[in-house]
Scaffold this active site. Structure first.
Site, short mmCIF file in Angstrom:
data_model
loop_
_atom_site.label_atom_id
_atom_site.label_comp_id
_atom_site.label_asym_id
_atom_site.label_seq_id
_atom_site.Cartn_x
_atom_site.Cartn_y
_atom_site.Cartn_z
CG ASP A 254 -1.98 -0.99 1.20
OD1 ASP A 254 -2.27 -1.45 0.10
OD2 ASP A 254 -2.54 -1.29 2.27
CE LYS A 276 -7.02 -0.23 -1.13
NZ LYS A 276 -7.93 -0.95 -0.39
CG MET A 389 -8.74 5.80 7.14
SD MET A 389 -9.56 4.54 6.16
CE MET A 389 -10.35 3.55 7.41
N1 SAH Z 1 -4.21 -1.25 8.93
C1 SAH Z 1 -3.82 0.09 9.40
C2 SAH Z 1 -4.90 1.11 9.20
C3 SAH Z 1 -5.19 1.43 7.77
S1 SAH Z 1 -6.35 2.71 7.60
C4 SAH Z 1 -3.42 -0.01 10.87
O1 SAH Z 1 -3.65 -1.05 11.50
O2 SAH Z 1 -2.86 0.94 11.36
C5 SAH Z 1 -5.33 4.08 7.40
C6 SAH Z 1 -5.41 4.98 8.59
O3 SAH Z 1 -4.58 4.47 9.60
C7 SAH Z 1 -4.93 6.36 8.35
O4 SAH Z 1 -5.94 7.18 7.78
C8 SAH Z 1 -4.60 6.81 9.73
O5 SAH Z 1 -5.75 7.17 10.45
C9 SAH Z 1 -4.07 5.55 10.36
N2 SAH Z 1 -2.59 5.49 10.29
C10 SAH Z 1 -1.83 4.63 9.64
N3 SAH Z 1 -0.53 4.86 9.86
C11 SAH Z 1 -0.47 5.91 10.70
C12 SAH Z 1 0.60 6.63 11.32
N4 SAH Z 1 1.86 6.31 11.12
N5 SAH Z 1 0.26 7.65 12.12
C13 SAH Z 1 -1.01 7.98 12.35
N6 SAH Z 1 -2.04 7.33 11.80
C14 SAH Z 1 -1.78 6.32 10.98
#
Ligand code: SAH
Length: 482
Positions: A254, A276, A389
Protein backbone atom coordinates in the site's frame (compact mmCIF):
# COMPACT_ATOMS: atom_id res chain seq x y z
CA UNK A 1 -39.15 -39.53 23.51
CA UNK A 2 -35.86 -40.77 24.88
CA UNK A 3 -34.22 -38.65 27.54
CA UNK A 4 -31.56 -36.36 26.13
CA UNK A 5 -28.90 -37.89 28.34
CA UNK A 6 -29.73 -41.54 27.55
CA UNK A 7 -26.57 -43.64 27.40
CA UNK A 8 -25.88 -46.64 25.22
CA UNK A 9 -25.17 -49.83 27.09
CA UNK A 10 -23.71 -51.37 23.95
CA UNK A 11 -21.36 -49.18 21.98
CA UNK A 12 -21.02 -49.78 18.22
CA UNK A 13 -17.55 -50.31 16.82
CA UNK A 14 -16.21 -51.72 13.58
CA UNK A 15 -13.89 -54.62 14.22
CA UNK A 16 -11.20 -55.83 11.84
CA UNK A 17 -11.99 -59.38 10.74
CA UNK A 18 -10.28 -59.67 7.37
CA UNK A 19 -8.79 -63.19 7.18
CA UNK A 20 -9.51 -63.80 10.88
CA UNK A 21 -11.30 -66.91 12.09
CA UNK A 22 -14.85 -66.54 13.40
CA UNK A 23 -16.44 -69.58 15.03
CA UNK A 24 -20.12 -70.51 14.99
CA UNK A 25 -21.07 -73.37 17.26
CA UNK A 26 -24.27 -74.98 16.01
CA UNK A 27 -25.74 -76.66 12.96
CA UNK A 28 -29.30 -75.36 12.70
CA UNK A 29 -31.26 -72.29 11.62
CA UNK A 30 -29.72 -69.94 14.21
CA UNK A 31 -26.25 -70.94 13.10
CA UNK A 32 -27.24 -70.35 9.47
CA UNK A 33 -28.53 -66.84 10.28
CA UNK A 34 -25.22 -65.92 11.94
CA UNK A 35 -23.26 -67.54 9.12
CA UNK A 36 -25.12 -65.38 6.59
CA UNK A 37 -24.34 -62.27 8.62
CA UNK A 38 -20.64 -63.04 9.06
CA UNK A 39 -20.26 -64.12 5.43
CA UNK A 40 -20.85 -60.47 4.51
CA UNK A 41 -17.35 -59.85 5.83
CA UNK A 42 -14.02 -61.25 4.71
CA UNK A 43 -13.59 -63.27 7.92
CA UNK A 44 -12.76 -66.99 7.68
CA UNK A 45 -15.90 -68.72 8.91
CA UNK A 46 -15.61 -71.93 10.96
CA UNK A 47 -18.84 -73.84 11.73
CA UNK A 48 -18.61 -76.38 14.54
CA UNK A 49 -21.33 -79.04 14.75
CA UNK A 50 -21.43 -82.85 14.63
CA UNK A 51 -24.36 -82.69 12.22
CA UNK A 52 -25.64 -79.77 10.19
CA UNK A 53 -28.86 -79.04 8.36
CA UNK A 54 -28.86 -79.26 4.58
CA UNK A 55 -29.33 -75.56 4.02
CA UNK A 56 -26.38 -74.69 6.24
CA UNK A 57 -24.23 -77.30 4.52
CA UNK A 58 -25.04 -75.73 1.15
CA UNK A 59 -24.26 -72.28 2.49
CA UNK A 60 -20.90 -73.41 3.88
CA UNK A 61 -19.90 -74.72 0.48
CA UNK A 62 -21.13 -71.63 -1.32
CA UNK A 63 -19.41 -69.24 1.09
CA UNK A 64 -16.14 -71.19 1.19
CA UNK A 65 -16.44 -71.64 4.97
CA UNK A 66 -15.04 -74.61 6.86
CA UNK A 67 -16.98 -77.20 8.81
CA UNK A 68 -15.63 -78.96 11.90
CA UNK A 69 -17.80 -82.08 12.00
CA UNK A 70 -17.33 -82.99 15.65
CA UNK A 71 -18.99 -82.56 19.00
CA UNK A 72 -18.07 -79.14 20.40
CA UNK A 73 -14.76 -78.87 22.22
CA UNK A 74 -13.06 -75.76 23.63
CA UNK A 75 -10.07 -76.35 21.36
CA UNK A 76 -12.30 -75.49 18.38
CA UNK A 77 -12.34 -71.87 19.51
CA UNK A 78 -8.60 -71.42 19.50
CA UNK A 79 -7.29 -68.72 17.17
CA UNK A 80 -10.72 -67.14 16.65
CA UNK A 81 -11.52 -63.44 17.11
CA UNK A 82 -15.25 -63.83 17.62
CA UNK A 83 -17.47 -66.69 18.73
CA UNK A 84 -21.19 -67.37 18.27
CA UNK A 85 -22.91 -69.87 20.53
CA UNK A 86 -25.83 -70.97 18.35
CA UNK A 87 -26.24 -74.61 19.25
CA UNK A 88 -29.85 -74.25 20.38
CA UNK A 89 -28.86 -76.12 23.53
CA UNK A 90 -28.56 -74.04 26.67
CA UNK A 91 -25.88 -76.14 28.36
CA UNK A 92 -23.69 -76.16 25.25
CA UNK A 93 -24.11 -72.43 24.68
CA UNK A 94 -23.12 -71.78 28.28
CA UNK A 95 -20.02 -73.90 27.86
CA UNK A 96 -19.12 -72.09 24.66
CA UNK A 97 -19.55 -68.71 26.33
CA UNK A 98 -17.40 -69.73 29.31
CA UNK A 99 -14.65 -71.17 27.10
CA UNK A 100 -14.61 -68.11 24.86
CA UNK A 101 -14.22 -65.83 27.87
CA UNK A 102 -11.40 -67.91 29.20
CA UNK A 103 -9.65 -67.56 25.83
CA UNK A 104 -10.35 -63.83 25.82
CA UNK A 105 -12.53 -64.05 22.70
CA UNK A 106 -15.75 -61.99 22.62
CA UNK A 107 -18.84 -64.15 22.44
CA UNK A 108 -22.45 -63.81 21.32
CA UNK A 109 -25.00 -66.38 22.45
CA UNK A 110 -28.16 -66.53 20.38
CA UNK A 111 -31.24 -65.49 22.39
CA UNK A 112 -29.24 -65.36 25.64
CA UNK A 113 -28.33 -61.71 26.09
CA UNK A 114 -26.97 -62.36 29.58
CA UNK A 115 -24.20 -64.49 28.00
CA UNK A 116 -23.33 -61.93 25.29
CA UNK A 117 -20.24 -59.72 25.19
CA UNK A 118 -21.55 -58.13 22.02
CA UNK A 119 -24.69 -57.98 19.91
CA UNK A 120 -24.98 -58.19 16.15
CA UNK A 121 -26.55 -55.28 14.32
CA UNK A 122 -29.07 -55.13 11.55
CA UNK A 123 -26.77 -54.34 8.67
CA UNK A 124 -27.04 -52.21 5.56
CA UNK A 125 -24.08 -53.39 3.55
CA UNK A 126 -22.59 -51.25 0.81
CA UNK A 127 -19.06 -52.46 1.42
CA UNK A 128 -16.83 -50.71 2.24
CA UNK A 129 -19.67 -48.60 3.66
CA UNK A 130 -21.64 -50.27 6.43
CA UNK A 131 -24.54 -48.99 8.45
CA UNK A 132 -25.11 -51.01 11.58
CA UNK A 133 -28.36 -50.63 13.51
CA UNK A 134 -28.57 -51.70 17.13
CA UNK A 135 -31.53 -51.51 19.48
CA UNK A 136 -30.08 -53.24 22.56
CA UNK A 137 -32.86 -55.77 22.36
CA UNK A 138 -35.67 -53.21 22.06
CA UNK A 139 -36.76 -55.13 19.02
CA UNK A 140 -35.42 -56.86 15.96
CA UNK A 141 -38.57 -55.69 14.18
CA UNK A 142 -37.67 -52.06 14.77
CA UNK A 143 -34.11 -52.72 13.58
CA UNK A 144 -35.31 -54.40 10.39
CA UNK A 145 -37.74 -51.58 9.69
CA UNK A 146 -35.00 -48.98 10.02
CA UNK A 147 -32.73 -51.10 7.89
CA UNK A 148 -35.34 -51.18 5.13
CA UNK A 149 -35.72 -47.42 5.16
CA UNK A 150 -32.02 -46.73 5.13
CA UNK A 151 -31.45 -49.31 2.43
CA UNK A 152 -33.93 -47.49 0.18
CA UNK A 153 -32.25 -44.16 0.78
CA UNK A 154 -28.85 -45.28 -0.38
CA UNK A 155 -27.83 -45.87 -3.96
CA UNK A 156 -26.87 -49.49 -4.67
CA UNK A 157 -23.65 -48.16 -6.19
CA UNK A 158 -22.61 -46.38 -3.00
CA UNK A 159 -20.13 -49.14 -2.24
CA UNK A 160 -18.36 -48.81 -5.60
CA UNK A 161 -18.18 -45.07 -5.13
CA UNK A 162 -16.72 -45.49 -1.65
CA UNK A 163 -14.25 -48.07 -2.93
CA UNK A 164 -13.12 -45.64 -5.63
CA UNK A 165 -12.78 -42.96 -2.97
CA UNK A 166 -10.64 -45.27 -0.85
CA UNK A 167 -8.37 -46.01 -3.79
CA UNK A 168 -7.82 -42.26 -4.36
CA UNK A 169 -7.30 -41.28 -0.76
CA UNK A 170 -3.52 -41.44 -0.78
CA UNK A 171 -3.26 -39.32 -3.93
CA UNK A 172 -5.71 -36.77 -2.58
CA UNK A 173 -3.79 -36.46 0.66
CA UNK A 174 -0.58 -35.97 -1.24
CA UNK A 175 -1.89 -33.42 -3.73
CA UNK A 176 -4.44 -31.36 -1.83
CA UNK A 177 -3.79 -29.36 1.32
CA UNK A 178 -5.86 -30.36 4.33
CA UNK A 179 -8.96 -28.25 4.83
CA UNK A 180 -11.06 -26.44 2.25
CA UNK A 181 -9.38 -27.77 -0.89
CA UNK A 182 -9.80 -31.38 0.22
CA UNK A 183 -13.32 -30.88 1.45
CA UNK A 184 -14.28 -29.25 -1.82
CA UNK A 185 -12.75 -32.10 -3.80
CA UNK A 186 -14.61 -34.79 -1.85
CA UNK A 187 -17.87 -32.87 -2.11
CA UNK A 188 -17.56 -32.78 -5.89
CA UNK A 189 -16.43 -36.39 -5.92
CA UNK A 190 -19.41 -37.73 -3.99
CA UNK A 191 -21.97 -35.48 -5.65
CA UNK A 192 -20.56 -34.65 -9.05
CA UNK A 193 -19.06 -36.40 -12.11
CA UNK A 194 -17.51 -39.46 -10.44
CA UNK A 195 -20.75 -40.25 -8.57
CA UNK A 196 -22.84 -39.90 -11.74
CA UNK A 197 -20.51 -42.16 -13.70
CA UNK A 198 -20.63 -44.83 -10.99
CA UNK A 199 -24.40 -44.55 -10.87
CA UNK A 200 -24.44 -45.23 -14.61
CA UNK A 201 -22.27 -48.27 -14.03
CA UNK A 202 -19.27 -46.81 -15.85
CA UNK A 203 -16.44 -47.59 -13.50
CA UNK A 204 -13.50 -46.62 -15.66
CA UNK A 205 -15.10 -43.33 -16.68
CA UNK A 206 -15.74 -42.64 -12.99
CA UNK A 207 -12.06 -43.23 -12.28
CA UNK A 208 -10.94 -40.92 -15.09
CA UNK A 209 -13.40 -38.22 -14.09
CA UNK A 210 -12.17 -38.42 -10.50
CA UNK A 211 -8.52 -38.10 -11.58
CA UNK A 212 -9.36 -35.07 -13.75
CA UNK A 213 -11.24 -33.52 -10.86
CA UNK A 214 -8.29 -34.15 -8.57
CA UNK A 215 -5.74 -32.63 -10.94
CA UNK A 216 -7.87 -29.56 -11.52
CA UNK A 217 -8.28 -29.12 -7.76
CA UNK A 218 -4.55 -29.03 -7.08
CA UNK A 219 -3.87 -25.52 -5.85
CA UNK A 220 -1.00 -23.52 -7.18
CA UNK A 221 1.97 -23.83 -4.90
CA UNK A 222 2.09 -20.06 -4.46
CA UNK A 223 1.70 -18.56 -1.02
CA UNK A 224 0.50 -15.14 0.07
CA UNK A 225 1.43 -13.63 3.41
CA UNK A 226 -0.78 -10.75 4.51
CA UNK A 227 1.78 -8.91 6.56
CA UNK A 228 1.35 -6.00 8.92
CA UNK A 229 4.11 -3.48 8.24
CA UNK A 230 3.45 -1.53 11.41
CA UNK A 231 2.86 2.20 11.60
CA UNK A 232 5.90 3.23 9.59
CA UNK A 233 9.10 2.90 11.63
CA UNK A 234 11.15 0.02 10.17
CA UNK A 235 12.10 -1.30 13.57
CA UNK A 236 8.47 -1.78 14.50
CA UNK A 237 8.28 -4.51 11.89
CA UNK A 238 8.00 -7.98 13.45
CA UNK A 239 10.82 -10.48 13.01
CA UNK A 240 8.40 -12.72 11.16
CA UNK A 241 7.45 -9.95 8.75
CA UNK A 242 11.14 -9.34 8.15
CA UNK A 243 11.84 -13.00 7.41
CA UNK A 244 8.90 -13.25 4.99
CA UNK A 245 10.05 -10.07 3.23
CA UNK A 246 13.44 -11.68 2.69
CA UNK A 247 11.80 -14.80 1.24
CA UNK A 248 9.30 -13.02 -1.02
CA UNK A 249 9.43 -13.10 -4.82
CA UNK A 250 6.90 -10.30 -4.97
CA UNK A 251 6.00 -7.52 -2.53
CA UNK A 252 2.59 -5.96 -3.06
CA UNK A 253 2.31 -2.86 -0.89
CA UNK A 254 0.00 0.00 0.00
CA UNK A 255 0.97 3.63 -0.37
CA UNK A 256 1.08 4.08 3.40
CA UNK A 257 3.95 1.59 3.78
CA UNK A 258 7.17 3.61 3.75
CA UNK A 259 9.81 2.92 1.14
CA UNK A 260 12.28 2.00 3.89
CA UNK A 261 10.10 -0.95 4.93
CA UNK A 262 9.52 -2.17 1.37
CA UNK A 263 13.27 -1.90 0.86
CA UNK A 264 13.82 -4.54 3.54
CA UNK A 265 12.77 -7.17 0.98
CA UNK A 266 15.23 -8.97 -1.29
CA UNK A 267 16.88 -6.69 -3.80
CA UNK A 268 15.60 -8.74 -6.72
CA UNK A 269 12.04 -9.05 -5.41
CA UNK A 270 9.39 -7.56 -7.65
CA UNK A 271 7.69 -4.56 -5.99
CA UNK A 272 4.13 -3.71 -6.88
CA UNK A 273 2.62 -0.56 -5.34
CA UNK A 274 -1.18 -0.83 -5.38
CA UNK A 275 -2.31 2.47 -3.81
CA UNK A 276 -4.41 3.35 -1.94
CA UNK A 277 -4.07 6.80 -0.56
CA UNK A 278 -7.17 8.84 -0.07
CA UNK A 279 -7.95 10.51 -3.37
CA UNK A 280 -5.51 8.54 -5.54
CA UNK A 281 -6.61 4.93 -5.82
CA UNK A 282 -4.08 3.18 -8.00
CA UNK A 283 -5.94 -0.12 -8.09
CA UNK A 284 -9.44 -1.06 -7.01
CA UNK A 285 -9.84 -3.65 -4.27
CA UNK A 286 -11.18 -6.13 -6.83
CA UNK A 287 -8.07 -5.58 -8.95
CA UNK A 288 -5.83 -6.14 -5.93
CA UNK A 289 -7.69 -9.37 -5.06
CA UNK A 290 -7.33 -10.57 -8.65
CA UNK A 291 -3.63 -9.67 -8.66
CA UNK A 292 -2.97 -11.70 -5.50
CA UNK A 293 -4.86 -14.70 -6.90
CA UNK A 294 -2.93 -14.45 -10.17
CA UNK A 295 0.44 -14.27 -8.39
CA UNK A 296 -0.55 -17.26 -6.24
CA UNK A 297 -1.53 -19.25 -9.32
CA UNK A 298 1.84 -18.45 -10.84
CA UNK A 299 3.35 -20.13 -7.80
CA UNK A 300 4.90 -16.94 -6.42
CA UNK A 301 5.77 -16.34 -2.79
CA UNK A 302 4.07 -13.04 -2.12
CA UNK A 303 4.17 -10.60 0.76
CA UNK A 304 1.10 -8.41 0.78
CA UNK A 305 2.36 -5.57 2.91
CA UNK A 306 -0.27 -3.47 4.66
CA UNK A 307 0.27 -0.59 7.01
CA UNK A 308 -0.27 -1.21 10.72
CA UNK A 309 -2.07 -4.47 11.32
CA UNK A 310 -3.48 -6.14 8.21
CA UNK A 311 -6.78 -6.97 9.90
CA UNK A 312 -7.56 -3.42 11.02
CA UNK A 313 -9.23 -1.33 8.31
CA UNK A 314 -7.11 -3.09 5.74
CA UNK A 315 -9.79 -4.89 3.69
CA UNK A 316 -7.88 -8.06 4.42
CA UNK A 317 -11.21 -9.87 4.72
CA UNK A 318 -11.84 -9.46 1.01
CA UNK A 319 -8.34 -10.51 0.06
CA UNK A 320 -8.53 -13.62 2.24
CA UNK A 321 -11.92 -14.56 0.80
CA UNK A 322 -10.58 -14.28 -2.75
CA UNK A 323 -7.56 -16.44 -1.87
CA UNK A 324 -9.71 -19.02 -0.10
CA UNK A 325 -12.07 -19.25 -3.06
CA UNK A 326 -9.14 -19.73 -5.40
CA UNK A 327 -7.63 -22.37 -3.11
CA UNK A 328 -4.43 -20.40 -2.65
CA UNK A 329 -2.53 -20.84 0.60
CA UNK A 330 -2.09 -17.75 2.73
CA UNK A 331 -1.20 -16.67 6.22
CA UNK A 332 -1.63 -13.50 8.26
CA UNK A 333 1.15 -11.80 10.17
CA UNK A 334 0.01 -9.19 12.69
CA UNK A 335 1.52 -5.74 12.90
CA UNK A 336 1.52 -2.77 15.26
CA UNK A 337 -1.64 -0.88 14.47
CA UNK A 338 -1.61 2.93 14.20
CA UNK A 339 -3.64 3.42 17.38
CA UNK A 340 -0.98 1.64 19.42
CA UNK A 341 1.84 3.58 17.82
CA UNK A 342 0.02 6.87 18.39
CA UNK A 343 -0.70 5.96 22.01
CA UNK A 344 2.97 5.07 22.53
CA UNK A 345 4.07 8.39 21.05
CA UNK A 346 1.81 10.14 23.51
CA UNK A 347 2.56 7.85 26.46
CA UNK A 348 -1.19 7.52 26.51
CA UNK A 349 -2.78 4.69 28.51
CA UNK A 350 -5.50 3.30 26.23
CA UNK A 351 -7.05 1.61 29.22
CA UNK A 352 -6.79 3.38 32.52
CA UNK A 353 -7.75 1.87 35.83
CA UNK A 354 -10.98 3.37 37.09
CA UNK A 355 -11.35 5.58 33.99
CA UNK A 356 -11.54 3.48 30.84
CA UNK A 357 -11.68 -0.27 30.52
CA UNK A 358 -12.56 -0.71 26.88
CA UNK A 359 -11.42 0.66 23.58
CA UNK A 360 -12.98 1.20 20.18
CA UNK A 361 -11.29 1.12 16.78
CA UNK A 362 -13.43 3.11 14.40
CA UNK A 363 -13.26 5.23 11.27
CA UNK A 364 -15.80 7.95 11.93
CA UNK A 365 -17.02 7.42 8.38
CA UNK A 366 -20.03 5.57 9.73
CA UNK A 367 -21.35 8.67 11.51
CA UNK A 368 -23.05 10.01 8.40
CA UNK A 369 -26.48 8.45 8.90
CA UNK A 370 -29.17 9.54 11.28
CA UNK A 371 -28.64 7.05 14.04
CA UNK A 372 -25.53 6.91 16.17
CA UNK A 373 -23.45 3.78 15.63
CA UNK A 374 -22.86 1.68 18.71
CA UNK A 375 -19.30 2.88 19.16
CA UNK A 376 -20.56 6.39 19.85
CA UNK A 377 -22.61 4.97 22.71
CA UNK A 378 -19.49 3.19 23.95
CA UNK A 379 -17.59 6.48 23.86
CA UNK A 380 -20.28 8.06 25.97
CA UNK A 381 -20.00 5.25 28.47
CA UNK A 382 -16.26 5.81 28.84
CA UNK A 383 -14.45 3.77 26.17
CA UNK A 384 -11.25 5.14 24.63
CA UNK A 385 -11.93 5.72 20.94
CA UNK A 386 -9.26 5.48 18.22
CA UNK A 387 -10.41 7.08 14.99
CA UNK A 388 -8.73 5.83 11.80
CA UNK A 389 -8.96 7.87 8.60
CA UNK A 390 -10.63 10.49 10.74
CA UNK A 391 -9.08 13.73 9.49
CA UNK A 392 -11.69 14.56 6.87
CA UNK A 393 -14.55 13.72 9.22
CA UNK A 394 -13.13 15.33 12.37
CA UNK A 395 -15.87 17.96 12.59
CA UNK A 396 -18.59 15.40 12.01
CA UNK A 397 -17.16 13.07 14.67
CA UNK A 398 -16.81 15.86 17.23
CA UNK A 399 -20.22 17.41 16.45
CA UNK A 400 -22.10 14.15 16.63
CA UNK A 401 -20.40 12.97 19.82
CA UNK A 402 -21.10 16.28 21.54
CA UNK A 403 -24.73 16.22 20.33
CA UNK A 404 -25.02 12.72 21.73
CA UNK A 405 -23.91 13.86 25.15
CA UNK A 406 -20.14 13.48 25.30
CA UNK A 407 -18.64 16.52 27.03
CA UNK A 408 -16.97 19.05 24.69
CA UNK A 409 -14.15 19.03 27.24
CA UNK A 410 -13.35 15.37 26.66
CA UNK A 411 -9.62 15.01 26.03
CA UNK A 412 -8.38 14.38 22.50
CA UNK A 413 -4.91 13.41 21.27
CA UNK A 414 -3.91 13.54 17.63
CA UNK A 415 -0.74 12.11 16.10
CA UNK A 416 0.36 12.64 12.54
CA UNK A 417 2.95 10.12 11.25
CA UNK A 418 2.95 8.12 14.46
CA UNK A 419 6.22 6.25 15.13
CA UNK A 420 8.12 8.21 12.48
CA UNK A 421 10.83 10.83 12.95
CA UNK A 422 8.62 13.56 11.51
CA UNK A 423 5.68 12.79 13.81
CA UNK A 424 3.59 15.66 15.19
CA UNK A 425 1.46 15.52 18.29
CA UNK A 426 -1.54 17.67 19.13
CA UNK A 427 -3.68 17.75 22.22
CA UNK A 428 -6.95 19.40 23.03
CA UNK A 429 -10.60 18.71 23.60
CA UNK A 430 -13.44 17.41 21.53
CA UNK A 431 -14.45 21.01 20.89
CA UNK A 432 -11.06 21.64 19.26
CA UNK A 433 -11.17 18.55 17.05
CA UNK A 434 -12.90 20.10 13.97
CA UNK A 435 -9.79 22.21 13.35
CA UNK A 436 -8.05 19.09 12.01
CA UNK A 437 -10.08 19.21 8.83
CA UNK A 438 -8.81 22.62 7.83
CA UNK A 439 -5.13 22.18 8.59
CA UNK A 440 -3.30 22.18 5.31
CA UNK A 441 -0.04 21.46 7.15
CA UNK A 442 -1.09 17.90 8.03
CA UNK A 443 -0.18 15.80 5.03
CA UNK A 444 0.67 12.49 6.71
CA UNK A 445 -1.68 9.87 8.14
CA UNK A 446 -3.45 11.04 11.29
CA UNK A 447 -4.67 9.08 14.30
CA UNK A 448 -7.16 10.63 16.69
CA UNK A 449 -7.72 9.27 20.17
CA UNK A 450 -10.70 10.46 22.20
CA UNK A 451 -11.68 9.73 25.78
CA UNK A 452 -11.03 10.44 29.43
CA UNK A 453 -8.02 8.10 29.42
CA UNK A 454 -6.32 10.59 27.08
CA UNK A 455 -5.98 12.92 30.06
CA UNK A 456 -3.36 10.46 31.35
CA UNK A 457 -1.07 11.15 28.37
CA UNK A 458 2.14 13.19 28.35
CA UNK A 459 1.49 16.59 26.77
CA UNK A 460 5.05 17.93 27.08
CA UNK A 461 5.84 17.36 23.44
CA UNK A 462 2.49 18.21 21.88
CA UNK A 463 1.04 21.39 20.50
CA UNK A 464 -2.45 22.56 21.44
CA UNK A 465 -5.12 21.98 18.84
CA UNK A 466 -6.90 25.04 20.12
CA UNK A 467 -4.68 27.35 18.08
CA UNK A 468 -6.84 26.34 15.15
CA UNK A 469 -10.09 26.15 17.02
CA UNK A 470 -11.69 29.09 15.37
CA UNK A 471 -11.27 27.86 11.81
CA UNK A 472 -12.34 24.43 13.03
CA UNK A 473 -15.59 25.72 14.39
CA UNK A 474 -16.40 27.14 10.99
CA UNK A 475 -15.62 23.81 9.38
CA UNK A 476 -17.84 22.04 11.89
CA UNK A 477 -20.70 24.29 10.88
CA UNK A 478 -20.09 23.42 7.23
CA UNK A 479 -19.87 19.77 8.09
CA UNK A 480 -23.42 19.54 9.34
CA UNK A 481 -24.96 21.34 6.39
CA UNK A 482 -26.69 18.99 3.96
N1 SAH B 1 -4.21 -1.25 8.93
C1 SAH B 1 -3.82 0.09 9.40
C2 SAH B 1 -4.90 1.11 9.20
C3 SAH B 1 -5.19 1.43 7.77
S1 SAH B 1 -6.35 2.71 7.60
C4 SAH B 1 -3.42 -0.01 10.87
O1 SAH B 1 -3.65 -1.05 11.50
O2 SAH B 1 -2.86 0.94 11.36
C5 SAH B 1 -5.33 4.08 7.40
C6 SAH B 1 -5.41 4.98 8.59
O3 SAH B 1 -4.58 4.47 9.60
C7 SAH B 1 -4.93 6.36 8.35
O4 SAH B 1 -5.94 7.18 7.78
C8 SAH B 1 -4.60 6.81 9.73
O5 SAH B 1 -5.75 7.17 10.45
C9 SAH B 1 -4.07 5.55 10.36
N2 SAH B 1 -2.59 5.49 10.29
C10 SAH B 1 -1.83 4.63 9.64
N3 SAH B 1 -0.53 4.86 9.86
C11 SAH B 1 -0.47 5.91 10.70
C12 SAH B 1 0.60 6.63 11.32
N4 SAH B 1 1.86 6.31 11.12
N5 SAH B 1 0.26 7.65 12.12
C13 SAH B 1 -1.01 7.98 12.35
N6 SAH B 1 -2.04 7.33 11.80
C14 SAH B 1 -1.78 6.32 10.98
Amino acid sequence: MSPANAKLNAFPVFMRVEGEAVAIVGGGAEALAKARLIAQSSAALRVIAPVIEVELAAFITEAGASHVAAAYDASHLEGTVMVFAASGDEATDRRVARDARRLGVPVNAVDRPELCDFFTPALVNRAPVAIAIGTEGAGPVLAQMLRGRIDQMLSPSLGSLAALAASLRGAVEKLLPRGNARRRFWNSFFQGGPAHAIEAGELSRAHDTAVDLLLSSVPASGHIALVGAGPGAEDLLTLRAHRLLLEADVIVHDALVPEAVVAMGRRDAERLPVGKRKGCHTKSQAEINALLVELGREGKRVVRLKSGDPLVFGRAGEEMAALRDAGIAYEVVPGVTAAFAAAADFELPLTLRGVSSSMVFTTGHDLKGNSLPDWAKLAISGATVAVYMGRSVAAEVAGRLIDAGLSPDTAVAVVENASLGNRRRFHGTLADLPSLEVRADLSGPVMTIIGDAVAGANFERSEPLAAHRHEGAAAAAEGVQP
